[in-house]
Design a protein around this motif. Structure first.
Motif, PDB file in Angstrom:
ATOM      1  N   UNK A 199      36.581  37.505 -94.695  1.00  0.00           N
ATOM      2  CA  UNK A 199      37.404  38.319 -93.798  1.00  0.00           C
ATOM      3  C   UNK A 199      37.244  37.822 -92.365  1.00  0.00           C
ATOM      4  N   UNK A 200      36.012  37.481 -91.991  1.00  0.00           N
ATOM      5  CA  UNK A 200      35.765  36.963 -90.643  1.00  0.00           C
ATOM      6  C   UNK A 200      36.565  35.678 -90.429  1.00  0.00           C
ATOM      7  N   UNK A 201      36.554  34.789 -91.424  1.00  0.00           N
ATOM      8  CA  UNK A 201      37.311  33.532 -91.292  1.00  0.00           C
ATOM      9  C   UNK A 201      38.812  33.796 -91.158  1.00  0.00           C
ATOM     10  N   UNK A 202      39.321  34.751 -91.911  1.00  0.00           N
ATOM     11  CA  UNK A 202      40.732  35.117 -91.812  1.00  0.00           C
ATOM     12  C   UNK A 202      41.048  35.661 -90.417  1.00  0.00           C
ATOM     13  N   UNK A 203      40.178  36.531 -89.915  1.00  0.00           N
ATOM     14  CA  UNK A 203      40.377  37.105 -88.583  1.00  0.00           C
ATOM     15  C   UNK A 203      40.366  36.009 -87.527  1.00  0.00           C
ATOM     16  N   UNK A 204      39.413  35.091 -87.620  1.00  0.00           N
ATOM     17  CA  UNK A 204      39.310  34.006 -86.642  1.00  0.00           C
ATOM     18  C   UNK A 204      40.563  33.143 -86.676  1.00  0.00           C
ATOM     19  N   UNK A 205      41.061  32.815 -87.852  1.00  0.00           N
ATOM     20  CA  UNK A 205      42.277  31.995 -87.957  1.00  0.00           C
ATOM     21  C   UNK A 205      43.477  32.703 -87.350  1.00  0.00           C
ATOM     22  N   UNK A 206      43.633  33.985 -87.659  1.00  0.00           N
ATOM     23  CA  UNK A 206      44.768  34.739 -87.121  1.00  0.00           C
ATOM     24  C   UNK A 206      44.664  34.895 -85.605  1.00  0.00           C
ATOM     25  N   UNK A 207      43.448  35.140 -85.115  1.00  0.00           N
ATOM     26  CA  UNK A 207      43.251  35.283 -83.673  1.00  0.00           C
ATOM     27  C   UNK A 207      43.478  33.958 -82.952  1.00  0.00           C
ATOM     28  N   UNK A 208      43.124  32.849 -83.579  1.00  0.00           N
ATOM     29  CA  UNK A 208      43.366  31.530 -82.987  1.00  0.00           C
ATOM     30  C   UNK A 208      44.870  31.293 -82.842  1.00  0.00           C
ATOM     31  N   UNK A 209      45.640  31.687 -83.842  1.00  0.00           N
ATOM     32  CA  UNK A 209      47.099  31.548 -83.755  1.00  0.00           C
ATOM     33  C   UNK A 209      47.660  32.410 -82.635  1.00  0.00           C
ATOM     34  N   UNK A 210      47.145  33.644 -82.506  1.00  0.00           N
ATOM     35  CA  UNK A 210      47.588  34.536 -81.434  1.00  0.00           C
ATOM     36  C   UNK A 210      47.265  33.916 -80.077  1.00  0.00           C
ATOM     37  N   UNK A 211      46.082  33.359 -79.940  1.00  0.00           N
ATOM     38  CA  UNK A 211      45.677  32.729 -78.688  1.00  0.00           C
ATOM     39  C   UNK A 211      46.584  31.544 -78.347  1.00  0.00           C
ATOM     40  N   UNK A 212      46.914  30.710 -79.333  1.00  0.00           N
ATOM     41  CA  UNK A 212      47.806  29.576 -79.109  1.00  0.00           C
ATOM     42  C   UNK A 212      49.188  30.046 -78.652  1.00  0.00           C
ATOM     43  N   UNK A 213      49.694  31.119 -79.268  1.00  0.00           N
ATOM     44  CA  UNK A 213      50.992  31.656 -78.889  1.00  0.00           C
ATOM     45  C   UNK A 213      50.967  32.158 -77.452  1.00  0.00           C
ATOM     46  N   UNK A 214      49.880  32.799 -77.063  1.00  0.00           N
ATOM     47  CA  UNK A 214      49.743  33.296 -75.692  1.00  0.00           C
ATOM     48  C   UNK A 214      49.717  32.141 -74.696  1.00  0.00           C
ATOM     49  N   UNK A 215      49.065  31.042 -75.066  1.00  0.00           N
ATOM     50  CA  UNK A 215      48.981  29.888 -74.170  1.00  0.00           C
ATOM     51  C   UNK A 215      50.345  29.225 -73.981  1.00  0.00           C
ATOM     52  N   UNK A 216      51.160  29.231 -75.023  1.00  0.00           N
ATOM     53  CA  UNK A 216      52.487  28.615 -74.958  1.00  0.00           C
ATOM     54  C   UNK A 216      53.430  29.391 -74.043  1.00  0.00           C
ATOM     55  N   UNK A 217      53.211  30.698 -73.900  1.00  0.00           N
ATOM     56  CA  UNK A 217      54.122  31.546 -73.095  1.00  0.00           C
ATOM     57  C   UNK A 217      53.912  31.391 -71.631  1.00  0.00           C
TER      58      UNK A 217
END
Length: 100
Positions: free
Chosen positions: A82-100
């Motif tokens: 679950x931790x690995x899933x959370x980290x992967x999803x949060x990394x995607x969210x962070x990348x999306x925030x950086x692109x904006x």
């Protein structure tokens, strides 16, 4: 004999095996693994990426009380997968925030 650094490993692996390795993807995977294996991965994500408990609630659809416990109590940490899933999803969210 020269000292081998972490940066040399993907190139060495490519030459020895002939596999096409994307070095940037490999570095990203190592970083995500480092965060997921940390003592307090939720705290580390908050410090590195600014991920809040509210962000995790939205990403995962998890109850707020559960997410709060994950962030603040080490004994109620979720399972490793679950931790690995959370980290992967949060990394995607962070990348999306950086692109904006």
């Amino acid at each position: 004999m020269p000292k081998v650094t972490r940066d040399d490993i993907p190139n060495w692996f490519q030459r020895k095996t002939g596999f096409d390795v994307d070095v940037e993807e490999l570095k990203k995977a190592v970083e995500l693994d480092r965060i997921a294996c940390a003592d307090e991965p939720m705290k580390l994500m908050r410090e590195l990426w600014g991920i809040t408990p509210r962000d995790c609630e939205k990403l995962l659809g998890a109850p707020s009380r559960t997410v709060e416990q994950w962030f603040h109590t080490k004994s109620t940490r979720p399972a490793s997968w679950v931790v690995r899933l959370i980290v992967e999803k949060c990394a995607k969210l962070h990348e999306e925030r950086l692109r904006k």
